[in-house]
Write an enzyme that holds these catalytic residues in place. Sequence first.
Site, PDB file in Angstrom:
ATOM      1  N   GLN A 131     -33.883 -31.740   9.764  1.00 33.80           N
ATOM      2  CA  GLN A 131     -32.553 -31.491  10.324  1.00 33.80           C
ATOM      3  C   GLN A 131     -31.858 -30.422   9.486  1.00 33.80           C
ATOM      4  O   GLN A 131     -31.410 -30.672   8.366  1.00 33.80           O
ATOM      5  CB  GLN A 131     -31.730 -32.780  10.344  1.00 33.80           C
ATOM      6  CG  GLN A 131     -30.429 -32.636  11.132  1.00 33.80           C
ATOM      7  CD  GLN A 131     -29.214 -32.548  10.253  1.00 33.80           C
ATOM      8  OE1 GLN A 131     -28.917 -33.505   9.540  1.00 33.80           O
ATOM      9  NE2 GLN A 131     -28.490 -31.432  10.309  1.00 33.80           N
ATOM     10  N   ASP A 241     -24.889 -23.602  12.345  1.00 28.88           N
ATOM     11  CA  ASP A 241     -24.929 -23.737  10.893  1.00 28.88           C
ATOM     12  C   ASP A 241     -24.686 -22.363  10.258  1.00 28.88           C
ATOM     13  O   ASP A 241     -25.396 -21.401  10.551  1.00 28.88           O
ATOM     14  CB  ASP A 241     -26.296 -24.279  10.482  1.00 28.88           C
ATOM     15  CG  ASP A 241     -26.365 -24.687   9.021  1.00 28.88           C
ATOM     16  OD1 ASP A 241     -25.719 -24.048   8.173  1.00 28.88           O
ATOM     17  OD2 ASP A 241     -27.095 -25.661   8.728  1.00 28.88           O
ATOM     18  N   GLY A 267     -22.716 -27.949  13.890  1.00 27.27           N
ATOM     19  CA  GLY A 267     -22.928 -27.179  12.685  1.00 27.27           C
ATOM     20  C   GLY A 267     -23.924 -27.812  11.737  1.00 27.27           C
ATOM     21  O   GLY A 267     -24.928 -28.413  12.155  1.00 27.27           O
ATOM     22  N   HIS A 268     -23.629 -27.713  10.448  1.00 26.32           N
ATOM     23  CA  HIS A 268     -24.548 -28.090   9.376  1.00 26.32           C
ATOM     24  C   HIS A 268     -24.825 -29.599   9.359  1.00 26.32           C
ATOM     25  O   HIS A 268     -25.976 -30.027   9.381  1.00 26.32           O
ATOM     26  CB  HIS A 268     -23.924 -27.638   8.050  1.00 26.32           C
ATOM     27  CG  HIS A 268     -24.822 -27.703   6.871  1.00 26.32           C
ATOM     28  ND1 HIS A 268     -26.006 -27.000   6.781  1.00 26.32           N
ATOM     29  CD2 HIS A 268     -24.699 -28.371   5.698  1.00 26.32           C
ATOM     30  CE1 HIS A 268     -26.575 -27.235   5.609  1.00 26.32           C
ATOM     31  NE2 HIS A 268     -25.807 -28.062   4.933  1.00 26.32           N
ATOM     32  N   PHE A 269     -23.766 -30.404   9.322  1.00 29.45           N
ATOM     33  CA  PHE A 269     -23.906 -31.863   9.240  1.00 29.45           C
ATOM     34  C   PHE A 269     -23.983 -32.450  10.649  1.00 29.45           C
ATOM     35  O   PHE A 269     -23.054 -33.107  11.121  1.00 29.45           O
ATOM     36  CB  PHE A 269     -22.736 -32.472   8.464  1.00 29.45           C
ATOM     37  CG  PHE A 269     -22.824 -32.298   6.976  1.00 29.45           C
ATOM     38  CD1 PHE A 269     -23.527 -33.184   6.190  1.00 29.45           C
ATOM     39  CD2 PHE A 269     -22.191 -31.226   6.356  1.00 29.45           C
ATOM     40  CE1 PHE A 269     -23.612 -33.030   4.815  1.00 29.45           C
ATOM     41  CE2 PHE A 269     -22.267 -31.052   4.984  1.00 29.45           C
ATOM     42  CZ  PHE A 269     -22.977 -31.953   4.203  1.00 29.45           C
TER      43      PHE A 269
END
Length: 290
Positions: A131, A241, A267-269
């Site tokens: 991920q 991201d 996005g990232h999380f």
Amino acid sequence: MTIPPVPRTLHRHVDVDGTRVFYRESVPQRPDAPVLLLLHGFPSASHQFRRLIDVLGAHYRLIAPDYPGFGHTDAPEDFTYTFERLADITEGFVQRLGLTRFVMYVFDFGAPVGFRLATRRPEWIAGLVVQNGNTYAEGLSDVARGFIALRPQDPGAEKTVRDLLTLPATRGQYEGGTAEPHFVAPDGWTLDQHFLDLPGRKEAQVALAFDYHSNLAHYPRWQAWLREHTPPTLILWGRNDMFFPETGAHAYLTDVPEAELHVFDTGHFALEDKLPEIAPLIADFLDRTG
């Protein structure tokens, strides 16, 4: 109304080479349940997986350690903060718990830590959940490339790193790229910042930031490992991201063409706002590979 089973989650420490490693571990209903080792990213810790553990932990054994310099793990004052040392401690942690076969979830920093583990101990890896964990040059944004290029002797380099260790930057990593930021709880970035502000923690993160370039030298080796071992692989990616764009997700298909790929508008999380979509995919993957 039938309430799904809620797992009990253990919170423990174990000593690994002088480092007091904190970890979370779910207690599944079946003692032979598949094992998922959860390797967290920057600037977070094992708490980033707490909701995933609550959703899946009754059916699978989910184990999430904090690295040295993160979360509740206590490292000696003379600990050397490099990705090699993080991998050393993670390898020792796995050995202390007696794990011999598991699926590995790699996110952000978890990729360079996890792939070091995989190349050292390929017999341990039953499958991969990736991920936003990059292993390809094409998976680095211009922002990431500029950050990785920083060296301690460069004027202003340390300030650039330390600016990333502030509350606005930490919050931005959680909310940045999300289509619906109101689904992102503030607890994650608030707790992350608490740990970042502890004595010595920013110095640890500065050291790791200046060591990140060492990971790029390992990319060919990790890609070769993927081609050789072709582990069952589930790729979950937030396309917005700022560090690891969607191209990094598709790059995996070069070496593991049978991988299952899912890209999300976040996005990232990605777990923060896409857990309802992601958790069933992980459960199905564990049923097939764990």
